[in-house]
Design a protein around this motif. Structure first.
Motif, PDB file in Angstrom:
ATOM      1  N   VAL A  52      -3.582-107.888  38.667  1.00  0.00           N
ATOM      2  CA  VAL A  52      -3.019-109.195  38.347  1.00  0.00           C
ATOM      3  C   VAL A  52      -2.935-110.021  39.619  1.00  0.00           C
ATOM      4  CG1 VAL A  52      -1.735-108.483  36.301  1.00  0.00           C
ATOM      5  CG2 VAL A  52      -0.650-108.357  38.532  1.00  0.00           C
ATOM      6  N   GLU A  53      -2.982-111.321  39.433  1.00  0.00           N
ATOM      7  CA  GLU A  53      -2.826-112.232  40.554  1.00  0.00           C
ATOM      8  C   GLU A  53      -2.041-113.446  40.094  1.00  0.00           C
ATOM      9  OE1 GLU A  53      -6.736-113.267  41.894  1.00  0.00           O
ATOM     10  OE2 GLU A  53      -7.194-114.400  40.102  1.00  0.00           O
ATOM     11  N   LEU A  54      -1.476-114.155  41.046  1.00  0.00           N
ATOM     12  CA  LEU A  54      -0.682-115.333  40.737  1.00  0.00           C
ATOM     13  C   LEU A  54      -1.574-116.534  40.467  1.00  0.00           C
ATOM     14  CD1 LEU A  54       2.079-114.915  43.434  1.00  0.00           C
ATOM     15  CD2 LEU A  54       2.402-114.791  40.977  1.00  0.00           C
ATOM     16  N   ILE A  55      -1.092-117.442  39.657  1.00  0.00           N
ATOM     17  CA  ILE A  55      -1.781-118.699  39.367  1.00  0.00           C
ATOM     18  C   ILE A  55      -1.008-119.797  40.082  1.00  0.00           C
ATOM     19  CG2 ILE A  55      -2.472-120.323  37.576  1.00  0.00           C
ATOM     20  CD1 ILE A  55      -2.471-117.956  35.612  1.00  0.00           C
ATOM     21  N   GLY A  56      -1.726-120.644  40.803  1.00  0.00           N
ATOM     22  CA  GLY A  56      -1.093-121.730  41.529  1.00  0.00           C
ATOM     23  C   GLY A  56      -0.791-122.926  40.643  1.00  0.00           C
ATOM     24  N   LYS A  57       0.079-123.790  41.146  1.00  0.00           N
ATOM     25  CA  LYS A  57       0.402-125.024  40.431  1.00  0.00           C
ATOM     26  C   LYS A  57      -0.802-125.950  40.462  1.00  0.00           C
ATOM     27  CE  LYS A  57       5.332-124.925  41.331  1.00  0.00           C
ATOM     28  NZ  LYS A  57       6.462-125.600  41.950  1.00  0.00           N
ATOM     29  N   GLN A 118      18.786-113.570  42.511  1.00  0.00           N
ATOM     30  CA  GLN A 118      20.055-114.249  42.690  1.00  0.00           C
ATOM     31  C   GLN A 118      20.054-115.576  41.934  1.00  0.00           C
ATOM     32  OE1 GLN A 118      18.047-113.370  45.227  1.00  0.00           O
ATOM     33  NE2 GLN A 118      19.131-111.839  46.403  1.00  0.00           N
ATOM     34  N   LYS A 119      21.256-116.043  41.654  1.00  0.00           N
ATOM     35  CA  LYS A 119      21.395-117.314  40.958  1.00  0.00           C
ATOM     36  C   LYS A 119      20.815-118.427  41.824  1.00  0.00           C
ATOM     37  CE  LYS A 119      24.869-118.713  37.766  1.00  0.00           C
ATOM     38  NZ  LYS A 119      26.254-118.782  37.440  1.00  0.00           N
ATOM     39  N   GLY A 120      20.091-119.324  41.216  1.00  0.00           N
ATOM     40  CA  GLY A 120      19.514-120.436  41.945  1.00  0.00           C
ATOM     41  C   GLY A 120      18.145-120.153  42.534  1.00  0.00           C
ATOM     42  N   CYS A 121      17.618-118.968  42.347  1.00  0.00           N
ATOM     43  CA  CYS A 121      16.309-118.618  42.881  1.00  0.00           C
ATOM     44  C   CYS A 121      15.227-119.205  41.992  1.00  0.00           C
ATOM     45  CB  CYS A 121      16.182-117.102  42.950  1.00  0.00           C
ATOM     46  SG  CYS A 121      14.599-116.570  43.581  1.00  0.00           S
ATOM     47  N   LYS A 122      14.378-120.032  42.540  1.00  0.00           N
ATOM     48  CA  LYS A 122      13.308-120.661  41.759  1.00  0.00           C
ATOM     49  C   LYS A 122      11.917-120.409  42.313  1.00  0.00           C
ATOM     50  CE  LYS A 122      15.907-122.716  38.744  1.00  0.00           C
ATOM     51  NZ  LYS A 122      16.039-122.109  37.457  1.00  0.00           N
ATOM     52  N   THR A 123      11.826-119.838  43.515  1.00  0.00           N
ATOM     53  CA  THR A 123      10.535-119.609  44.149  1.00  0.00           C
ATOM     54  C   THR A 123      10.506-118.193  44.725  1.00  0.00           C
ATOM     55  OG1 THR A 123      10.502-121.923  44.801  1.00  0.00           O
ATOM     56  CG2 THR A 123       8.936-120.491  45.892  1.00  0.00           C
ATOM     57  N   PRO A 124       9.430-117.441  44.486  1.00  0.00           N
ATOM     58  CA  PRO A 124       9.374-116.092  45.069  1.00  0.00           C
ATOM     59  C   PRO A 124       9.117-116.162  46.570  1.00  0.00           C
ATOM     60  CG  PRO A 124       7.332-116.575  43.919  1.00  0.00           C
ATOM     61  CD  PRO A 124       8.260-117.730  43.662  1.00  0.00           C
ATOM     62  N   GLY A 125       9.889-115.380  47.337  1.00  0.00           N
ATOM     63  CA  GLY A 125       9.660-115.256  48.777  1.00  0.00           C
ATOM     64  C   GLY A 125       8.620-114.194  49.059  1.00  0.00           C
ATOM     65  N   THR A 126       8.591-113.164  48.219  1.00  0.00           N
ATOM     66  CA  THR A 126       7.574-112.120  48.294  1.00  0.00           C
ATOM     67  C   THR A 126       7.171-111.751  46.877  1.00  0.00           C
ATOM     68  OG1 THR A 126       9.228-110.352  48.285  1.00  0.00           O
ATOM     69  CG2 THR A 126       8.438-111.102  50.439  1.00  0.00           C
ATOM     70  N   PHE A 127       5.931-111.381  46.720  1.00  0.00           N
ATOM     71  CA  PHE A 127       5.429-110.901  45.427  1.00  0.00           C
ATOM     72  C   PHE A 127       4.433-109.801  45.751  1.00  0.00           C
ATOM     73  CE2 PHE A 127       5.376-112.281  40.932  1.00  0.00           C
ATOM     74  CZ  PHE A 127       4.555-111.280  40.437  1.00  0.00           C
ATOM     75  N   ILE A 128       4.886-108.554  45.630  1.00  0.00           N
ATOM     76  CA  ILE A 128       4.100-107.396  46.042  1.00  0.00           C
ATOM     77  C   ILE A 128       3.656-106.630  44.801  1.00  0.00           C
ATOM     78  CG2 ILE A 128       4.078-105.286  47.430  1.00  0.00           C
ATOM     79  CD1 ILE A 128       4.544-107.787  49.105  1.00  0.00           C
ATOM     80  N   LEU A 170       1.258-113.404  47.088  1.00  0.00           N
ATOM     81  CA  LEU A 170       1.468-114.762  47.609  1.00  0.00           C
ATOM     82  C   LEU A 170       0.432-115.089  48.688  1.00  0.00           C
ATOM     83  CD1 LEU A 170       5.347-114.977  47.827  1.00  0.00           C
ATOM     84  CD2 LEU A 170       3.855-116.258  46.319  1.00  0.00           C
ATOM     85  N   ALA A 171       0.180-114.142  49.583  1.00  0.00           N
ATOM     86  CA  ALA A 171      -0.829-114.357  50.629  1.00  0.00           C
ATOM     87  C   ALA A 171      -2.214-114.504  50.003  1.00  0.00           C
ATOM     88  CB  ALA A 171      -0.813-113.204  51.628  1.00  0.00           C
ATOM     89  N   ARG A 172      -2.492-113.709  48.971  1.00  0.00           N
ATOM     90  CA  ARG A 172      -3.788-113.815  48.279  1.00  0.00           C
ATOM     91  C   ARG A 172      -3.947-115.186  47.621  1.00  0.00           C
ATOM     92  NH1 ARG A 172      -8.157-111.463  45.982  1.00  0.00           N
ATOM     93  NH2 ARG A 172      -8.480-111.747  43.763  1.00  0.00           N
ATOM     94  N   LEU A 173      -2.875-115.712  47.028  1.00  0.00           N
ATOM     95  CA  LEU A 173      -2.938-117.037  46.404  1.00  0.00           C
ATOM     96  C   LEU A 173      -3.221-118.116  47.451  1.00  0.00           C
ATOM     97  CD1 LEU A 173      -2.539-118.786  43.834  1.00  0.00           C
ATOM     98  CD2 LEU A 173      -0.136-118.957  44.489  1.00  0.00           C
ATOM     99  N   ARG A 174      -2.580-118.004  48.624  1.00  0.00           N
ATOM    100  CA  ARG A 174      -2.829-118.982  49.692  1.00  0.00           C
ATOM    101  C   ARG A 174      -4.278-118.917  50.184  1.00  0.00           C
ATOM    102  NH1 ARG A 174       1.839-116.599  51.975  1.00  0.00           N
ATOM    103  NH2 ARG A 174       3.624-117.446  50.875  1.00  0.00           N
TER     104      ARG A 174
END
Length: 197
Positions: A52-57, A118-128, A170-174
């Motif tokens: 699987v991989e992330l899809i960008g905006k 955590q509450k208020g988290c809207k963006t992943p800092g890491t996705f492994i 995340l690095a792969r998406l970039r």
């Protein structure tokens, strides 16, 4: 044993041998399905399901659609996904801290299974993703409420150790966003241009 029972047993054996040879002969005459790489290359990538991989905006392909809700982590039966939150200046949570500190080393499965962010988290800092554990079932992609995961077509992926299959998505998406050709901007017509009559 009588001669007639021996002949019946031999006839049954010969019949099953001929049936087996017929099946083998049909399989030998069909075109090959397996590609012998590097002599041949895979051409049917539209049906291939890689990791699987992330899809960008759409407006910024280097930023994932992911909202770090943790649905993929909870849905994964193999416990191979770790999502750390991005709160303030950096990644937080067990998965985020460990990914930053260990940078490429395997995170223990128990520590990688981050609780709900955590509450208020809207963006992943890491996705492994630990691809060595992934069963390619697709439960993570199905569970994602914002459709931020898809199967890759990364067919020629090799490694010499399990650590090579620990992917920072995340690095792969970039990297994919940098490698993608820039979309040409559509020029607006000039306001003072004369219209043909």
């Amino acid at each position: 044993m009588t001669v007639s029972s021996l002949l019946a047993e031999a006839a049954t054996g010969i019949k099953s041998l001929l049936v087996g040879l017929g099946i083998t002969g049909k399989a030998l005459t069909k075109p090959a399905v397996t590609v012998l790489y590097p002599m041949g290359e895979v051409r049917n990538l539209d049906t291939y399901r890689g990791h699987v991989e992330l899809i960008g905006k759409e407006d910024d392909p280097a930023v994932p659609r992911c909202i770090a809700c943790g649905a993929c982590v909870r849905a994964c039966p193999s416990s191979c996904i770790a999502v750390g939150c991005f709160v303030g200046g950096g990644a937080s949570g067990p998965a985020g801290r460990e990914a930053e500190e260990m940078a490429g080393e395997l995170i223990a499965r128990a520590e990688a299974m981050a609780p709900a962010p955590q509450k208020g988290c809207k963006t992943p800092g890491t996705f492994i993703l630990d691809y060595s554990l992934c069963s390619l079932c697709g439960q993570c992609a199905r569970a994602c409420p914002v459709d931020s995961l898809r199967f890759s077509q990364h067919v020629y992926y090799v490694g010499s150790s399990r650590a090579d299959f620990r992917l920072d998505l995340l690095a792969r998406l970039r990297e994919q966003a940098l490698a993608a050709p820039a979309q040409p901007a559509v020029a607006a017509p000039a306001a003072d241009a004369k219209e043909p009559q």
